[in-house]
Scaffold this active site. Structure first.
Site, PDB file in Angstrom:
ATOM      1  N   GLU A  54       0.824  -1.213   0.000  1.00  0.00           N
ATOM      2  CA  GLU A  54       0.000   0.000   0.000  1.00  0.00           C
ATOM      3  C   GLU A  54       0.858   1.263   0.000  1.00  0.00           C
ATOM      4  O   GLU A  54       2.020   1.245   0.403  1.00  0.00           O
ATOM      5  CB  GLU A  54      -0.893  -0.004   1.243  1.00  0.00           C
ATOM      6  CG  GLU A  54      -1.894  -1.139   1.222  1.00  0.00           C
ATOM      7  CD  GLU A  54      -2.721  -1.240   2.495  1.00  0.00           C
ATOM      8  OE1 GLU A  54      -3.905  -1.591   2.399  1.00  0.00           O
ATOM      9  OE2 GLU A  54      -2.185  -0.970   3.577  1.00  0.00           O
ATOM     10  N   CYS A  56       3.227   8.611   0.854  1.00  0.00           N
ATOM     11  CA  CYS A  56       3.887   7.702   1.791  1.00  0.00           C
ATOM     12  C   CYS A  56       4.007   6.353   1.091  1.00  0.00           C
ATOM     13  O   CYS A  56       2.990   5.730   0.747  1.00  0.00           O
ATOM     14  CB  CYS A  56       3.054   7.588   3.066  1.00  0.00           C
ATOM     15  SG  CYS A  56       3.677   6.374   4.239  1.00  0.00           S
ATOM     16  N   CYS A  97       7.076  -6.619   7.056  1.00  0.00           N
ATOM     17  CA  CYS A  97       8.250  -6.068   7.748  1.00  0.00           C
ATOM     18  C   CYS A  97       8.730  -7.084   8.771  1.00  0.00           C
ATOM     19  O   CYS A  97       7.928  -7.718   9.456  1.00  0.00           O
ATOM     20  CB  CYS A  97       7.894  -4.754   8.446  1.00  0.00           C
ATOM     21  SG  CYS A  97       9.325  -3.978   9.251  1.00  0.00           S
ATOM     22  N   CYS A 114       7.429  -4.511  15.216  1.00  0.00           N
ATOM     23  CA  CYS A 114       7.036  -3.604  16.299  1.00  0.00           C
ATOM     24  C   CYS A 114       5.627  -4.014  16.744  1.00  0.00           C
ATOM     25  O   CYS A 114       4.752  -4.241  15.899  1.00  0.00           O
ATOM     26  CB  CYS A 114       7.049  -2.155  15.828  1.00  0.00           C
ATOM     27  SG  CYS A 114       8.674  -1.631  15.242  1.00  0.00           S
ATOM     28  N   CYS A 139      -0.312   5.864  10.326  1.00  0.00           N
ATOM     29  CA  CYS A 139       0.978   5.257  10.639  1.00  0.00           C
ATOM     30  C   CYS A 139       0.766   3.939  11.391  1.00  0.00           C
ATOM     31  O   CYS A 139      -0.008   3.884  12.347  1.00  0.00           O
ATOM     32  CB  CYS A 139       1.788   6.179  11.539  1.00  0.00           C
ATOM     33  SG  CYS A 139       2.310   7.669  10.726  1.00  0.00           S
TER      34      CYS A 139
END
Ligand code: SF4
Length: 343
Positions: free
Chosen positions: A87, A101, A108, A112, A328
């Protein structure tokens, strides 16, 4: 390929430099480019054009979906012919321009705990063209200029540095997308050796350092990278970045209610970054799973008061597109909310 790679690849044919630049510029000109368009470029010797047409490839991403949030953020879902969905988000700025962005990886590996992309796991690094094409596709449909790019979508850009930096060179080249290098940012969770390398190589793009807590034990609870690249090493890398570039280092701090918004958190930040010119951006967590919540107004106001010990600029950054999971930390290929828009 960046322009210098075009020049190297075509060097055996001794082309006039202007011809190479013109071909390169045509690839990134407005309108969906295709290789055949290179035939129309004037002042290019036929042998050069034929060479490029015979060996060149110009793949493109398929736009699977565009979804607009009530605040004007638009999330794009792409499918690559090389495999994988990812995306990008079109961010409106002052009703005059857009920042895009972009994703640098599919998924990933850094995991996190507050991030939906991290919960997907890692699939693969994106190639340069897949990053540049995210911007090209979005720019082609935009009603205002795209003047900035942030590598803050899916993935950790400093774990894919060769492809990311080549994409940044193309995006910022005057004959490429001509986006100012100062308006291109890479956000890192703190891959310390890659930051040192980045500083030594002298790239003009801005790094944003994701901190989230200056208390290592706490940081480690939500950012597993702490075990590999401890916070103290990250502070050293930030110090070097700020000193070499002679500018404030931008830190991103994801605000999590009841976790990292106390006096001890502000004091730890002040201690860690004493003597280093920094700017702190506060970003409220958005976690569709509901495990992490952003602080309420009172908690946030108290923390902002505590942050005065930092003696540095502190800003609250709007993380938009929450309704469509474009904020985010929420990019995970989820189709939800907003308004579906056609090309
Ligand atoms: S916050 Fe960034 S580095 Fe961390 S898991 Fe999400 S995409 Fe990866």
């Amino acid at each position: 390929m960046a322009l210098e790679e075009w020049i190297r690849a075509l060097a055996p044919l001794s082309p006039p430099p202007v011809a190479v630049r013109k071909l390169f510029a045509r690839v990134f000109a407005y309108g969906a480019p295709d290789l055949a368009a290179l035939r129309q470029v004037a002042q290019v010797p036929r042998a050069i054009r034929d060479h490029v047409l015979a060996r060149g490839e110009l793949p493109s991403l398929e736009v699977l979906e565009r979804r607009r949030a009530p605040d004007g953020f638009v999330k794009y879902l792409f499918q690559s012919p090389a495999g994988g969905r990812f995306e990008a988000v079109r961010i409106p700025l002052f009703d005059r321009k857009y920042v895009v962005c972009v994703s640098s990886q599919v998924g990933c590996a850094l995991a996190c705990d507050f991030c939906s992309t991290g919960r997907l796991g890692f699939d693969r690094n994106l190639r340069t063209w897949e990053m540049v094409d995210q911007v090209l596709r979005i720019r082609a449909e935009a009603d205002r200029p795209v003047t900035g790019v942030v590598f803050m979508g899916m993935g950790e850009p400093l774990l894919n540095p060769v492809e990311v930096l080549r994409a940044a060179r193309i995006l910022s080249h005057p004959a490429g997308l001509a986006i100012s290098a100062r308006a291109i940012s890479l956000s890192t969770a703190g891959v310390v050796p890659a930051i040192h390398r980045y500083v030594a190589e002298g790239h003009p793009y801005r790094l944003i350092f994701s901190v989230t807590s200056a208390i290592p034990e706490k940081r480690g609870r939500v950012m597993p990278i702490e075990a590999t690249h401890p916070f103290a090493d990250l502070v050293g890398a930030v110090r070097e970045y700020a000193a070499v570039r002679r500018e404030r280092a931008m830190l991103a701090y994801v605000l999590i209610a009841g976790f990292n918004t106390g006096r001890e958190d502000a004091e730890a930040l002040a201690r860690a970054f004493r003597g280093i010119p920094i700017k702190l951006d506060l970003i409220e967590v958005t976690d569709p799973s509901g495990r992490y919540r952003p602080p309420g107004a009172d908690e946030l106001a108290r923390f902002r008061d505590e942050l005065q010990v930092l003696q540095a600029p502190v800003a609250r950054r709007y993380s938009g597109g929450k309704d469509i999971l474009a904020a985010c930390g929420t990019l995970a290929g989820t189709a939800v909310g907003g308004e579906l828009i056609q090309a």
